[in-house]
Design an enzyme around this catalytic site. Sequence first.
Site, PDB file in Angstrom:
ATOM      1  CG  ASP A  37      32.526  34.147  49.271  1.00  0.00           C
ATOM      2  OD1 ASP A  37      31.432  34.599  48.905  1.00  0.00           O
ATOM      3  OD2 ASP A  37      33.617  34.714  49.059  1.00  0.00           O
ATOM      4  CE  LYS A  59      31.164  34.782  43.141  1.00  0.00           C
ATOM      5  NZ  LYS A  59      30.994  35.314  44.495  1.00  0.00           N
ATOM      6  CG  MET A 173      39.705  30.240  42.722  1.00  0.00           C
ATOM      7  SD  MET A 173      38.763  31.736  42.359  1.00  0.00           S
ATOM      8  CE  MET A 173      40.110  32.891  41.994  1.00  0.00           C
TER       9      MET A 173
END
Length: 261
Positions: A37, A59, A173
């Site tokens: 990631d 991402k 996040m």
Amino acid sequence: MTQQGKVHLIGAGPGDPELLTCKALRLLREADVVVQDRLVSPEIMALVPVATRRISVGKEAGHHCVPQERINEILVTLARQGLRVARLKGGDPLIFGRGSEEAEELAAAGIAYDYVPGITAAQGAACATGVALTHRGLATGVRYVTGHRAKDAELDLDWDSLVSPDTTLVVYMGAANMARIAVELMARGLPGTTRAMAVASATTPRQRVVTGRLDSIAGRAEGLSAPVLFVVGAVVSLYREGACGLPVSDWLERHGLAADA
């Protein structure tokens, strides 16, 4: 006939290589290919042997360079080629890491897999800042939620359930929606004076910490680069700047664990 490979769904921890588990390190060194990631720290990636194939599937909010469906396909394809696959995720693969989603796809395709736990970002940030998430007298519990929905969907959290002066709220996040989250919490009764903290790149040499009140933290935290953890609650009062040291940049050399030449 090529023998089928296996996928290891590995938690890389919050970023400091010393927080990686021994099992995770072993599997990274044994892997034929590492699928990582975006938020896996460069210090962790430096542990991967130079000759090992690497596939970045990172991402970020508003820019999904590799859709989740395609990541699933990549993992299945690699395993069917007989490869040992290290699927490397920041933090823990089962805490906002989509590890279980990938496991479902692997199971449906008849691919062998296992999980390797990692220290999740909340734990790493707590220890790196000295902010105990459940300090006696300040918090009787802790709640983890996500501040970002899949495919940038509307953030539809159960806001009423998140408002508790005795519970520490940790938002993963949370950078992009920090202002929205603060507004929603205050609209449901959480005082604007509630202590809040934003931690970027916790446990790494790039760590940055911003503290303040709930009603002003979003503005103070502008400019922080992902990954950012957002903490709300009385326990933030425990933070003391400089109280907890950051990892040194020469860790790999000191421990003789530099990537293989």
